[in-house]
Each structure stands twice: as C-alpha cells, then as structure tokens.
Write a protein that holds these residues in place. Structure first.
Motif, PDB file in Angstrom:
ATOM      1  N   PRO A  14      30.100  42.845  50.999  1.00  0.00           N
ATOM      2  CA  PRO A  14      30.972  41.941  50.241  1.00  0.00           C
ATOM      3  C   PRO A  14      30.400  41.563  48.868  1.00  0.00           C
ATOM      4  O   PRO A  14      31.133  41.554  47.876  1.00  0.00           O
ATOM      5  CB  PRO A  14      31.103  40.718  51.149  1.00  0.00           C
ATOM      6  CG  PRO A  14      30.938  41.286  52.526  1.00  0.00           C
ATOM      7  CD  PRO A  14      29.900  42.372  52.374  1.00  0.00           C
ATOM      8  N   ASN A  15      29.099  41.277  48.799  1.00  0.00           N
ATOM      9  CA  ASN A  15      28.501  40.912  47.514  1.00  0.00           C
ATOM     10  C   ASN A  15      28.504  42.073  46.537  1.00  0.00           C
ATOM     11  O   ASN A  15      28.802  41.903  45.355  1.00  0.00           O
ATOM     12  CB  ASN A  15      27.074  40.394  47.694  1.00  0.00           C
ATOM     13  CG  ASN A  15      27.039  38.999  48.273  1.00  0.00           C
ATOM     14  OD1 ASN A  15      28.018  38.261  48.213  1.00  0.00           O
ATOM     15  ND2 ASN A  15      25.910  38.631  48.851  1.00  0.00           N
ATOM     16  N   ARG A  18      32.003  42.691  45.242  1.00  0.00           N
ATOM     17  CA  ARG A  18      32.374  41.711  44.214  1.00  0.00           C
ATOM     18  C   ARG A  18      31.682  42.034  42.880  1.00  0.00           C
ATOM     19  O   ARG A  18      32.292  41.918  41.817  1.00  0.00           O
ATOM     20  CB  ARG A  18      32.019  40.304  44.692  1.00  0.00           C
ATOM     21  CG  ARG A  18      32.584  39.217  43.811  1.00  0.00           C
ATOM     22  CD  ARG A  18      32.245  37.849  44.409  1.00  0.00           C
ATOM     23  NE  ARG A  18      32.541  36.810  43.465  1.00  0.00           N
ATOM     24  CZ  ARG A  18      33.541  35.961  43.566  1.00  0.00           C
ATOM     25  NH1 ARG A  18      34.356  36.034  44.596  1.00  0.00           N
ATOM     26  NH2 ARG A  18      33.732  35.034  42.663  1.00  0.00           N
ATOM     27  N   TRP A  38      37.950  34.362  38.551  1.00  0.00           N
ATOM     28  CA  TRP A  38      37.944  34.537  40.002  1.00  0.00           C
ATOM     29  C   TRP A  38      38.618  33.352  40.674  1.00  0.00           C
ATOM     30  O   TRP A  38      38.440  32.204  40.278  1.00  0.00           O
ATOM     31  CB  TRP A  38      36.515  34.619  40.523  1.00  0.00           C
ATOM     32  CG  TRP A  38      35.846  35.920  40.269  1.00  0.00           C
ATOM     33  CD1 TRP A  38      34.998  36.210  39.244  1.00  0.00           C
ATOM     34  CD2 TRP A  38      35.952  37.111  41.046  1.00  0.00           C
ATOM     35  NE1 TRP A  38      34.576  37.515  39.332  1.00  0.00           N
ATOM     36  CE2 TRP A  38      35.146  38.090  40.435  1.00  0.00           C
ATOM     37  CE3 TRP A  38      36.664  37.451  42.205  1.00  0.00           C
ATOM     38  CZ2 TRP A  38      35.031  39.383  40.937  1.00  0.00           C
ATOM     39  CZ3 TRP A  38      36.541  38.733  42.706  1.00  0.00           C
ATOM     40  CH2 TRP A  38      35.736  39.680  42.085  1.00  0.00           C
ATOM     41  N   ASP A  41      38.220  35.633  46.509  1.00  0.00           N
ATOM     42  CA  ASP A  41      37.896  37.055  46.414  1.00  0.00           C
ATOM     43  C   ASP A  41      38.909  37.826  45.566  1.00  0.00           C
ATOM     44  O   ASP A  41      39.012  39.054  45.671  1.00  0.00           O
ATOM     45  CB  ASP A  41      37.823  37.675  47.808  1.00  0.00           C
ATOM     46  CG  ASP A  41      36.597  37.213  48.570  1.00  0.00           C
ATOM     47  OD1 ASP A  41      35.593  36.870  47.926  1.00  0.00           O
ATOM     48  OD2 ASP A  41      36.645  37.188  49.815  1.00  0.00           O
ATOM     49  N   VAL A  56      39.389  41.866  46.399  1.00  0.00           N
ATOM     50  CA  VAL A  56      38.267  42.508  47.075  1.00  0.00           C
ATOM     51  C   VAL A  56      38.389  42.231  48.568  1.00  0.00           C
ATOM     52  O   VAL A  56      38.376  41.083  48.998  1.00  0.00           O
ATOM     53  CB  VAL A  56      36.914  41.974  46.541  1.00  0.00           C
ATOM     54  CG1 VAL A  56      35.759  42.610  47.282  1.00  0.00           C
ATOM     55  CG2 VAL A  56      36.803  42.203  45.044  1.00  0.00           C
ATOM     56  N   GLU A  57      38.520  43.298  49.345  1.00  0.00           N
ATOM     57  CA  GLU A  57      38.619  43.190  50.788  1.00  0.00           C
ATOM     58  C   GLU A  57      37.424  43.901  51.419  1.00  0.00           C
ATOM     59  O   GLU A  57      36.632  44.530  50.722  1.00  0.00           O
ATOM     60  CB  GLU A  57      39.943  43.788  51.262  1.00  0.00           C
ATOM     61  CG  GLU A  57      41.148  43.050  50.675  1.00  0.00           C
ATOM     62  CD  GLU A  57      42.477  43.709  51.007  1.00  0.00           C
ATOM     63  OE1 GLU A  57      42.496  44.636  51.846  1.00  0.00           O
ATOM     64  OE2 GLU A  57      43.480  43.312  50.412  1.00  0.00           O
TER      65      GLU A  57
END
Length: 93
Positions: A14-15, A18, A38, A41, A56-57
């Motif tokens: 996830p980081n 992103r 932002w 997400d 972002v998934e």
C-alpha cells in the motif's frame, strides 16, 4: 466532453503503491499544469478543462479523467501518454 478510464494492476505494498501514484501525479501535474490533493487513498486533480482522480487499491490503481470540450480533442493522445506513464511506474502485475 470526453472521459478516460485507465486501470493498471500492481503488486506493490500500500505505501509503495501510494508513492507510485504520487510519481504519476507529479509527472502529469508538471506536464499539464494540474493541482493535486489526496483524500484518503484517492488522489484528486484538476485544472481548467480537466478534472479526475487516481484511486489506489490493494492490487490495482484506477485513473478517471474528465476532459472539457476543448481538451476532448486531445483525449486519445492524453490517454496514450497517461497509460504509458502508469505502466512505467506501476509495472505489470
């Protein structure tokens, strides 16, 4: 009006996803003069004649762009360039 929707799969944490999304946003913002922010997400961007988002998934990112009347003439070129940048940054899953 023209709408562009691009989905790119990824295998990033996830980081990292992103961070990659921010890279795409930075490149597109510099090239097209967009303002970005932002919300959770989802990265929202806009300028006169253009607005959209990059969500972002866990296993994919989805970019949606809405072009105004004048910018819609450039939709195919914009879609090709954005798709290329997303593939380069996120890579194939």
């Amino acid at each position: 009006m023209a709408d562009i929707s691009i989905v790119q799969e990824h295998c990033l944490t996830p980081n990292k996803a992103r961070e990659a999304a921010q890279k795409v946003a930075d490149k597109i913002a510099a090239e097209y003069g967009l303002e970005c922010a932002w919300q959770g997400d989802v990265l929202h961007f806009e300028r006169s004649g253009v607005h959209g988002s990059l969500a972002v998934e866990a296993q994919q990112v989805e970019m949606n762009i809405r072009l105004g009347f004048l910018m819609s003439a450039f939709a195919p070129a914009i879609e090709a360039k954005v798709t290329e940048k997303m593939k380069a940054v996120f890579g194939a899953a």
